[in-house]
Design an enzyme around this catalytic site. Sequence first.
Site, PDB file in Angstrom:
ATOM      1  N   ASP A  64     -10.681   2.793   7.498  1.00  0.00           N
ATOM      2  CA  ASP A  64      -9.715   1.983   6.739  1.00  0.00           C
ATOM      3  C   ASP A  64      -9.130   2.814   5.594  1.00  0.00           C
ATOM      4  OD1 ASP A  64      -8.216  -0.150   5.894  1.00  0.00           O
ATOM      5  OD2 ASP A  64      -9.878  -1.173   4.889  1.00  0.00           O
ATOM      6  N   MET A  65      -8.169   3.675   5.936  1.00  0.00           N
ATOM      7  CA  MET A  65      -7.589   4.600   4.963  1.00  0.00           C
ATOM      8  C   MET A  65      -6.224   4.150   4.438  1.00  0.00           C
ATOM      9  SD  MET A  65      -9.698   7.159   4.392  1.00  0.00           S
ATOM     10  CE  MET A  65     -10.839   5.776   4.205  1.00  0.00           C
ATOM     11  N   LYS A  66      -5.598   3.194   5.111  1.00  0.00           N
ATOM     12  CA  LYS A  66      -4.300   2.658   4.671  1.00  0.00           C
ATOM     13  C   LYS A  66      -3.333   3.787   4.309  1.00  0.00           C
ATOM     14  CE  LYS A  66      -6.306  -1.663   2.929  1.00  0.00           C
ATOM     15  NZ  LYS A  66      -7.747  -1.342   3.006  1.00  0.00           N
ATOM     16  N   LEU A  67      -3.086   4.655   5.276  1.00  0.00           N
ATOM     17  CA  LEU A  67      -2.233   5.810   5.043  1.00  0.00           C
ATOM     18  C   LEU A  67      -0.796   5.399   4.729  1.00  0.00           C
ATOM     19  CD1 LEU A  67      -3.340   8.187   7.961  1.00  0.00           C
ATOM     20  CD2 LEU A  67      -4.283   8.010   5.648  1.00  0.00           C
ATOM     21  N   LEU A  68      -0.181   6.119   3.829  1.00  0.00           N
ATOM     22  CA  LEU A  68       1.256   5.983   3.567  1.00  0.00           C
ATOM     23  C   LEU A  68       1.717   7.230   2.840  1.00  0.00           C
ATOM     24  CD1 LEU A  68       3.849   4.354   3.730  1.00  0.00           C
ATOM     25  CD2 LEU A  68       3.277   3.333   1.513  1.00  0.00           C
ATOM     26  N   ILE A  70       4.937  10.750   3.393  1.00  0.00           N
ATOM     27  CA  ILE A  70       6.081  11.198   4.171  1.00  0.00           C
ATOM     28  C   ILE A  70       5.659  11.358   5.623  1.00  0.00           C
ATOM     29  CG2 ILE A  70       7.127  12.319   2.172  1.00  0.00           C
ATOM     30  CD1 ILE A  70       6.228  15.000   3.340  1.00  0.00           C
ATOM     31  N   ASP A  71       6.627  11.293   6.534  1.00  0.00           N
ATOM     32  CA  ASP A  71       6.314  11.242   7.964  1.00  0.00           C
ATOM     33  C   ASP A  71       5.410  12.380   8.407  1.00  0.00           C
ATOM     34  OD1 ASP A  71       8.108   9.218   7.737  1.00  0.00           O
ATOM     35  OD2 ASP A  71       9.583  10.021   9.129  1.00  0.00           O
ATOM     36  N   THR A 119      -5.440  -9.114   1.530  1.00  0.00           N
ATOM     37  CA  THR A 119      -5.955 -10.475   1.389  1.00  0.00           C
ATOM     38  C   THR A 119      -6.296 -10.835  -0.054  1.00  0.00           C
ATOM     39  OG1 THR A 119      -8.154  -9.657   2.023  1.00  0.00           O
ATOM     40  CG2 THR A 119      -6.808 -10.661   3.744  1.00  0.00           C
ATOM     41  N   GLN A 189     -11.187 -12.286  -2.857  1.00  0.00           N
ATOM     42  CA  GLN A 189     -10.283 -12.624  -1.770  1.00  0.00           C
ATOM     43  C   GLN A 189      -9.597 -13.964  -2.056  1.00  0.00           C
ATOM     44  OE1 GLN A 189      -9.777 -10.417   0.382  1.00  0.00           O
ATOM     45  NE2 GLN A 189     -11.625  -9.319   0.930  1.00  0.00           N
TER      46      GLN A 189
END
Length: 232
Positions: A64-68, A70-71, A119, A189
Amino acid sequence: MVSDNMTERLIVGLDLPNVADAEKAVRDLDGVASFYKIGYRLAFAGGLELARDLVADGKSVFLDMKLLDIDNTVAQGVESVVNMGVTMLTLHAYPKAMRAAVAAAKGSDLCLLGVTVLTSMDEQDLVEAGYEYDPHTLVLRRAEQVLAAGMGGIVCAATEAAAVRKIVGADLAVVTPGIRPAGADHGDQKRVMTPADALRAGASHLVVARPIVAAPDKRAAAQAILAEMQAA
């Protein structure tokens, strides 16, 4: 398609401070759980090596790294994760990032999951962050984008699972955190649901952390949740 085996659908969140505690939790759950989530807290404390060890031991791992980014950076990160052999990886459901990730994971078994709205966030939190949508509307918009990008699934609150399932169809994974057994403390939560209700709403996988790993008897807590899932 969604498995009938509830052990494959329960993801235990190893939201613990160190690898020793996580390894103990895995030992305590031996024979009960086989799918584990590793997020930031553990990843930055040796959890990435633990992920490799769990994979080598035949366990499934949700990274669960939630990458974001540049492409190119997203693509290179996904390529590295593919080589780890984990089962699932999250990235924020931004269309360009998702398209880059899908291209990088092509030909592998890695299931890429788009994170919609955390959440822990409600409408006021989204307003403060500059979004014009309420949580439900934004989740559905992200679900359409996840499907269009060719992702493997979506992460959303169980309260949105039914609406998301209508958009993504039967084959994509719908992974729901914020799962709390009846009577359990909600913690931080804000959009939660019981295990049985989440499955009935269309969730394919349930992520449960504190109700299991913080329980005095982790094994009994996991077995109780599996029993509720099976009854649903």
